[in-house]
Design a protein around this motif. Structure first.
Motif, mmCIF file in Angstrom:
data_model
loop_
_atom_site.group_PDB
_atom_site.id
_atom_site.type_symbol
_atom_site.label_atom_id
_atom_site.label_comp_id
_atom_site.label_asym_id
_atom_site.label_seq_id
_atom_site.Cartn_x
_atom_site.Cartn_y
_atom_site.Cartn_z
ATOM 1 N N LEU A 154 0.812 -1.214 0.000
ATOM 2 C CA LEU A 154 0.000 0.000 0.000
ATOM 3 C C LEU A 154 0.849 1.269 0.000
ATOM 4 O O LEU A 154 1.938 1.311 0.574
ATOM 5 N N SER A 155 0.311 2.309 -0.625
ATOM 6 C CA SER A 155 0.924 3.639 -0.601
ATOM 7 C C SER A 155 -0.193 4.672 -0.551
ATOM 8 O O SER A 155 -0.915 4.872 -1.533
ATOM 9 N N GLU A 297 -18.226 -7.706 17.157
ATOM 10 C CA GLU A 297 -17.599 -8.797 16.414
ATOM 11 C C GLU A 297 -17.029 -8.335 15.080
ATOM 12 O O GLU A 297 -16.130 -8.978 14.526
ATOM 13 N N GLU A 298 -17.541 -7.239 14.550
ATOM 14 C CA GLU A 298 -17.096 -6.767 13.241
ATOM 15 C C GLU A 298 -15.778 -6.003 13.309
ATOM 16 O O GLU A 298 -15.149 -5.750 12.275
ATOM 17 N N MET A 299 -15.345 -5.632 14.502
ATOM 18 C CA MET A 299 -14.158 -4.788 14.631
ATOM 19 C C MET A 299 -12.882 -5.619 14.534
ATOM 20 O O MET A 299 -12.867 -6.800 14.889
ATOM 21 N N PRO A 300 -11.789 -5.020 14.058
ATOM 22 C CA PRO A 300 -10.517 -5.756 13.971
ATOM 23 C C PRO A 300 -9.958 -6.025 15.356
ATOM 24 O O PRO A 300 -10.357 -5.393 16.341
ATOM 25 N N THR A 301 -9.024 -6.950 15.435
ATOM 26 C CA THR A 301 -8.405 -7.245 16.724
ATOM 27 C C THR A 301 -7.005 -7.802 16.508
ATOM 28 O O THR A 301 -6.556 -8.004 15.375
ATOM 29 N N VAL A 353 -13.849 -4.519 6.605
ATOM 30 C CA VAL A 353 -13.102 -3.576 7.444
ATOM 31 C C VAL A 353 -11.773 -3.221 6.783
ATOM 32 O O VAL A 353 -11.361 -2.051 6.775
ATOM 33 N N LEU A 354 -11.098 -4.211 6.229
ATOM 34 C CA LEU A 354 -9.831 -3.946 5.540
ATOM 35 C C LEU A 354 -10.021 -2.940 4.410
ATOM 36 O O LEU A 354 -9.191 -2.037 4.218
ATOM 37 N N LYS A 355 -11.093 -3.087 3.677
ATOM 38 C CA LYS A 355 -11.370 -2.173 2.561
ATOM 39 C C LYS A 355 -11.471 -0.732 3.054
ATOM 40 O O LYS A 355 -10.913 0.193 2.452
ATOM 41 N N ILE A 356 -12.157 -0.551 4.181
ATOM 42 C CA ILE A 356 -12.311 0.796 4.747
ATOM 43 C C ILE A 356 -10.964 1.340 5.215
ATOM 44 O O ILE A 356 -10.613 2.500 4.952
ATOM 45 N N ASN A 360 -9.116 4.659 3.663
ATOM 46 C CA ASN A 360 -8.882 5.812 4.540
ATOM 47 C C ASN A 360 -7.403 6.072 4.816
ATOM 48 O O ASN A 360 -7.064 7.060 5.476
ATOM 49 N N GLY A 361 -6.537 5.180 4.372
ATOM 50 C CA GLY A 361 -5.114 5.335 4.670
ATOM 51 C C GLY A 361 -4.773 5.011 6.105
ATOM 52 O O GLY A 361 -3.764 5.487 6.639
ATOM 53 N N GLN A 362 -5.596 4.179 6.751
ATOM 54 C CA GLN A 362 -5.393 3.876 8.167
ATOM 55 C C GLN A 362 -4.424 2.723 8.412
ATOM 56 O O GLN A 362 -4.063 2.476 9.560
ATOM 57 N N ILE A 363 -4.031 2.021 7.369
ATOM 58 C CA ILE A 363 -2.979 1.013 7.531
ATOM 59 C C ILE A 363 -1.649 1.745 7.431
ATOM 60 O O ILE A 363 -1.225 2.168 6.358
ATOM 61 N N ALA A 364 -1.015 1.916 8.571
ATOM 62 C CA ALA A 364 0.176 2.768 8.656
ATOM 63 C C ALA A 364 1.432 2.071 8.166
ATOM 64 O O ALA A 364 2.270 2.677 7.484
ATOM 65 N N THR A 365 1.576 0.797 8.517
ATOM 66 C CA THR A 365 2.803 0.064 8.202
ATOM 67 C C THR A 365 2.472 -1.382 7.870
ATOM 68 O O THR A 365 1.512 -1.953 8.400
ATOM 69 N N GLN A 366 3.288 -1.968 6.995
ATOM 70 C CA GLN A 366 3.129 -3.369 6.611
ATOM 71 C C GLN A 366 4.462 -4.099 6.727
ATOM 72 O O GLN A 366 5.529 -3.504 6.556
ATOM 73 N N TYR A 367 4.381 -5.403 7.002
ATOM 74 C CA TYR A 367 5.566 -6.251 6.968
ATOM 75 C C TYR A 367 5.960 -6.479 5.508
ATOM 76 O O TYR A 367 5.101 -6.748 4.661
#
Length: 432
Positions: A154-155, A297-301, A353-356, A360-367
């Motif tokens: 992602l970027s 239950e729909e929220m990430p964890t 949830v991942l799509k959102i 939104n650019g909320q995934i800050a960092t990835q392995y």
């Protein structure tokens, strides 16, 4: 600067043994120990020793093999050595690697670039030896989890970076200390080095009054601070039935909740959670929702690592979004080495949830792997996180949760680990 590690460093070096005399009980002579170790210490301070390993029950054969494993460097052992001596326990003796013969040492052999350990007419490939060594316990303690599939690297970029309208010469960060957290000292040091005033309060729970007083003190400190940082560790031994729940239960106290939401909603403050702190943030809803809310239950964890055990490693992570003020000193695409130590770091979320989060650019960092590509490969994604997620933010980026210990940086902490470890997260928080 004189700290050295045991893996071989060069394919053109010499292996030498500093042996200690043992008595009939196999105990080294202490006078000899001091004399031999003084020679080794002097040579090391002069920069003459590349690597060193103490010798134990497995003798020279074990020491040579394990030194070769690190970087896959081959060894040609002196064939004049008695084969029985190779497997003799030499407690207290030290095998060293150097470019020159050192006084008082016994030559053992030389390193090579053939990726084999050779003794006379016998030669065994290092990868074969490693397989024999690792295989017996693999079913109980696997080295990595088996994964498959591909994910997008992602970027997400926003401009300009937003800063707080009110500037302080020395902003204050509140770092709560709970039973079982163990990263508060490193976190305090990181923030103070970045120019912040770091304040800690210990949550005391030996009596009902202790709990009341602790909550009052913590709520007051939050209201006096511009940032909150929840440190890593194993709060309450990761009980009840999962990490971060103890911290989350404290922050759900009305006084604590009001202070946190006042910081975020009325004072444009920042919140950071690392490792156990990330686990607490996600169980509060502060990431990804930006507010303390009921968990559904729909929220990430975050849950148990795919490998089924604790992992301690230094993988690579890539900046996927510059939405967060905490990442203002980085660029999208920057790659950092991140020290990690956890048993419950696997991020999971539904496709919806991942799509959102992605949009939104909320995934800050990835392995990422050696090519800088996001991956599910257990060699690079140590906990098996979906979409290779290492850290996420709230919608506005002011709350950041991540598994990697950005605070565990400093001179001489790591050896033989290439790459940049400093994300300048703490400086970015202060600059905000």
């Amino acid at each position: 600067e004189s700290v050295i590690t045991s893996e071989l460093k060069s394919s053109e070096s010499l292996l030498q043994l500093f042996s200690l005399p043992l008595d009939k009980n196999g105990v080294p002579d202490l006078v000899a120990v001091k004399a031999v170790y003084d020679v080794i210490i002097k040579a090391n301070r002069e920069g003459k020793i590349l690597s060193a390993k103490t010798i134990g029950y497995g003798g020279l054969a074990e020491a040579v093999t394990k030194m070769a494993f690190g970087n896959g460097i081959g060894v040609d052992i002196n064939d004049r050595i008695d084969p029985a001596f190779l497997f003799k326990p030499l407690y207290g003796s030290i095998l060293i690697e150097s470019f020159e013969i050192l006084e008082g040492s016994t030559p053992i052999g030389k390193t090579t670039d053939n990726n084999k350990i050779v003794f006379g007419s016998d030669a065994i490939a290092i990868n074969e030896l490693m397989e024999v060594w690792e295989a017996p316990l693999r079913s109980v303690y696997p080295e990595k989890a088996e994964t498959s599939g591909a994910v997008e690297t992602l970027s997400f970029k926003v401009t300009p970076i937003v800063y707080h309208k009110d500037k302080l010469a020395k902003p204050q960060v509140f770092i709560p200390v709970f039973p079982g957290t163990n990263c508060e000292y490193d976190s305090v040091k990181a923030f103070e080095n970045a120019g912040a005033k770091a304040v800690t309060t210990i949550f005391r729970n030996q009596s009902a009054q202790d709990i009341i007083n602790s909550i009052d003190e913590m709520a007051a400190q939050i209201r006096a601070s511009q940032m909150i940082m929840i440190p890593g560790g194993f709060s309450a031994g990761d009980q009840p039935n999962g990490s971060g729940k103890f911290i989350a239960s404290v922050f759900r106290n009305p006084k604590m909740m009001d202070a946190v939401m006042d910081l975020l909603n009325n004072r444009d403050g920042l919140v950071l959670g690392i490792c156990n702190g990330f686990q607490a943030l996600i169980k509060l809803g502060l990431v990804p929702n930006g507010e303390i809310c009921e968990i559904t239950e729909e929220m990430p964890t975050l849950t148990f690592n795919t490998i089924g055990r604790h992992v301690s490693t230094i993988p690579m992570t890539r900046i996927s979004s510059n939405l967060s003020p905490w990442l203002a000193n980085t660029k999208v695409g920057d790659i950092h080495r991140m020290p990690m130590s956890h048993g419950e770091g696997r991020f999971i979320a539904s496709d919806a949830v991942l799509k959102i989060l992605i949009e939104n650019g909320q995934i800050a960092t990835q392995y990422v792997d050696f090519e800088g590509a996001a991956t599910l490969d257990g060699r690079f994604n140590p906990n098996g996180s979906v979409y290779a997620v290492e850290g996420i933010t709230s919608q506005d980026g002011r709350v950041l949760g991540k598994m990697g210990h950005s605070e565990r940086i400093g001179k001489n902490l790591y050896k033989n680990i290439p790459g940049n470890m400093d994300q300048q997260i703490f400086k970015a928080g202060v600059n905000y």
